[in-house]
Design an enzyme around this catalytic site. Structure first.
Site, PDB file in Angstrom:
ATOM      1  N   GLU A 134     -27.241  55.207-102.283  1.00 13.32           N
ATOM      2  CA  GLU A 134     -28.560  55.840-102.237  1.00 13.32           C
ATOM      3  C   GLU A 134     -29.591  54.945-101.538  1.00 13.32           C
ATOM      4  O   GLU A 134     -30.439  55.422-100.798  1.00 13.32           O
ATOM      5  CB  GLU A 134     -29.038  56.186-103.653  1.00 13.32           C
ATOM      6  CG  GLU A 134     -28.370  57.426-104.229  1.00 13.32           C
ATOM      7  CD  GLU A 134     -28.653  58.686-103.411  1.00 13.32           C
ATOM      8  OE1 GLU A 134     -29.735  58.783-102.814  1.00 13.32           O
ATOM      9  OE2 GLU A 134     -27.772  59.560-103.346  1.00 13.32           O
ATOM     10  N   GLY A 144     -31.733  48.141 -90.714  1.00 10.94           N
ATOM     11  CA  GLY A 144     -33.195  48.216 -90.702  1.00 10.94           C
ATOM     12  C   GLY A 144     -33.784  48.303 -92.111  1.00 10.94           C
ATOM     13  O   GLY A 144     -33.059  48.348 -93.099  1.00 10.94           O
ATOM     14  N   ASP A 152     -35.943  64.932-101.967  1.00  8.43           N
ATOM     15  CA  ASP A 152     -36.020  64.167-100.719  1.00  8.43           C
ATOM     16  C   ASP A 152     -36.306  65.176 -99.597  1.00  8.43           C
ATOM     17  O   ASP A 152     -36.601  66.344 -99.861  1.00  8.43           O
ATOM     18  CB  ASP A 152     -34.735  63.362-100.477  1.00  8.43           C
ATOM     19  CG  ASP A 152     -33.531  64.258-100.218  1.00  8.43           C
ATOM     20  OD1 ASP A 152     -33.654  65.498-100.353  1.00  8.43           O
ATOM     21  OD2 ASP A 152     -32.461  63.730 -99.861  1.00  8.43           O
ATOM     22  N   TYR A 159     -37.685  59.002-106.764  1.00  6.55           N
ATOM     23  CA  TYR A 159     -36.491  59.593-106.152  1.00  6.55           C
ATOM     24  C   TYR A 159     -35.242  58.797-106.539  1.00  6.55           C
ATOM     25  O   TYR A 159     -34.245  59.364-107.009  1.00  6.55           O
ATOM     26  CB  TYR A 159     -36.617  59.668-104.616  1.00  6.55           C
ATOM     27  CG  TYR A 159     -35.277  60.025-104.012  1.00  6.55           C
ATOM     28  CD1 TYR A 159     -34.865  61.354-103.975  1.00  6.55           C
ATOM     29  CD2 TYR A 159     -34.386  59.038-103.586  1.00  6.55           C
ATOM     30  CE1 TYR A 159     -33.609  61.691-103.511  1.00  6.55           C
ATOM     31  CE2 TYR A 159     -33.132  59.361-103.120  1.00  6.55           C
ATOM     32  CZ  TYR A 159     -32.746  60.688-103.084  1.00  6.55           C
ATOM     33  OH  TYR A 159     -31.499  61.018-102.645  1.00  6.55           O
ATOM     34  N   CYS A 205     -27.534  79.998 -91.571  1.00  7.30           N
ATOM     35  CA  CYS A 205     -27.728  80.856 -92.747  1.00  7.30           C
ATOM     36  C   CYS A 205     -26.497  81.699 -93.059  1.00  7.30           C
ATOM     37  O   CYS A 205     -26.274  82.069 -94.216  1.00  7.30           O
ATOM     38  CB  CYS A 205     -28.941  81.748 -92.545  1.00  7.30           C
ATOM     39  SG  CYS A 205     -30.451  80.793 -92.302  1.00  7.30           S
TER      40      CYS A 205
HETATM   41 FE1  SF4 Z   1     -31.575  77.566 -95.579  1.00  8.16          FE
HETATM   42 FE2  SF4 Z   1     -30.799  79.805 -94.366  1.00  8.16          FE
HETATM   43 FE3  SF4 Z   1     -29.739  79.110 -96.686  1.00  8.16          FE
HETATM   44 FE4  SF4 Z   1     -32.225  79.937 -96.588  1.00  8.16          FE
HETATM   45  S1  SF4 Z   1     -30.399  81.136 -96.070  1.00  8.16           S
HETATM   46  S2  SF4 Z   1     -31.479  78.166 -97.714  1.00  8.16           S
HETATM   47  S3  SF4 Z   1     -32.906  79.095 -94.622  1.00  8.16           S
HETATM   48  S4  SF4 Z   1     -29.534  77.994 -94.753  1.00  8.16           S
END
Ligand code: SF4
Length: 323
Positions: A31, A75, A132, A114, A188
């Protein structure tokens, strides 16, 4: 939604070394390394670090020089210094065992909300939220949030981590952000929460969340001098544990040959470094060091590489007669 995310994570997670057994020391090191740095960059550093310093005890007892050398190139060196300072406290105050207590973790150097949440949830599987950059993007898109709403994000993450297995749900959110719900062109069609995602359902995937205004880039011109002696050592100075070549805002007095230019970016600073080889007139505060035997940053390595061809061609008359 939490069930979809966890199921997806268990099926699609990347096989990463710190996910084998979730040893607290391994999770902690990973992490810290992953802050500001991508997984692919971290992997070889992680392996080398764990091979050399496999436990809290070895990290606490190591020479700072060795810890910085293992970090050299990653870094943000304060991360390595804090890591070792925290290891010493864990040895002294916690009998060498990383505490599974949020407040005790927060009291360690370099451990913010975090990091404490990540160790508590991933290493100890306790319900502590983490937010994050990846989690912020995923949650903002799922809930259709646009603005600066840190509190709302933490509350949403908190709610989720209490509904599912903490280790799995937190990593699911981070993993989705890293591999599917990317900043540009999120995939998506592969997403487990597509039908519950406000951004997807409204076609707003790429415009949520609003991107924070970046700090303007500052260009900096520097002059670095690499001076070598007859035994091949180079003049360097120490800065916060790392060794570097002397750098100036204008070329200092001395006899030099131009070796080349290298470029380096540190946060919003774009450095252009003109590299010279030769002899400085004044070498106050500098020491002869064998390059490669001392910890050095990526920028220092770039300067050395730029100077290397010129150094090897340098006539002995322009070399120092130092030790
Ligand atoms: Fe992200 Fe698309 Fe999933 Fe929505 S549907 S959480 S925009 S990958």
């Amino acid at each position: 939604m939490h069930e979809d995310l966890v199921r997806w994570f268990l099926q699609h997670q990347r096989l990463l070394p710190w996910r084998t057994g979730y040893h607290p020391y391994h999770v902690w090191i990973s992490e810290v390394m992953l802050q500001q740095t991508q997984v692919s960059t971290v992997l070889p550093y992680y392996e080398r670090f764990l091979t050399t310093l496999p436990s809290i005890e070895t990290l606490a007892a190591a020479d700072e020089h060795q810890v910085l050398s293992l970090w050299s190139g990653l870094g943000y060196y304060s991360r390595a210094r804090n890591l070792q300072a925290a290891a010493k406290i864990i040895i002294e105050k916690h009998q060498g065992v990383i505490p599974d207590d949020y407040e005790a973790l927060r009291s360690l150097p370099g451990v913010g909300p975090y990091m404490a949440g990540a160790i508590m949830s991933i290493a100890f599987n306790k319900p502590h939220a983490i937010v994050d950059g990846n989690v912020r993007r995923v949650l903002s898109r799922i809930y259709g949030w646009n603005g600066e709403n840190t509190r709302q994000l933490w509350e949403a993450a908190e709610e989720l981590v209490h509904k599912a297995e903490p280790r799995a749900i937190n990593q699911a959110l981070m993993e989705l952000g890293a591999t599917v719900c990317s900043f540009k062109a999120p995939r998506c069609l592969l997403c487990p929460v597509q039908q519950k995602c406000v951004a997807f359902l409204t076609g707003m995937q790429e415009s949520l969340p609003r991107v924070k205004k970046r700090q303007e880039t500052v260009r900096v011109l520097l002059f670095a001098v690499v001076q070598r002696n007859r035994s091949g050592k180079v003049l360097m100075r120490q800065e916060k544990g790392l060794w570097e070549f002397p750098m100036f805002s204008e070329l200092p007095a001395g006899a030099f040959a131009m070796a080349g230019t290298c470029r380096h970016t540190i946060t919003h600073h774009r450095l252009e470094v003109k590299v010279y080889t030769g002899n400085l007139e004044k070498a106050n505060g500098l020491e002869w060091k064998e390059f490669g035997a001392v910890p050095a940053s990526s920028l220092t390595k770039k300067i050395f590489t730029t100077a290397a061809a010129e150094i090897s061609a340098q006539p002995t008359s322009v070399m120092s007669a130092g030790p």
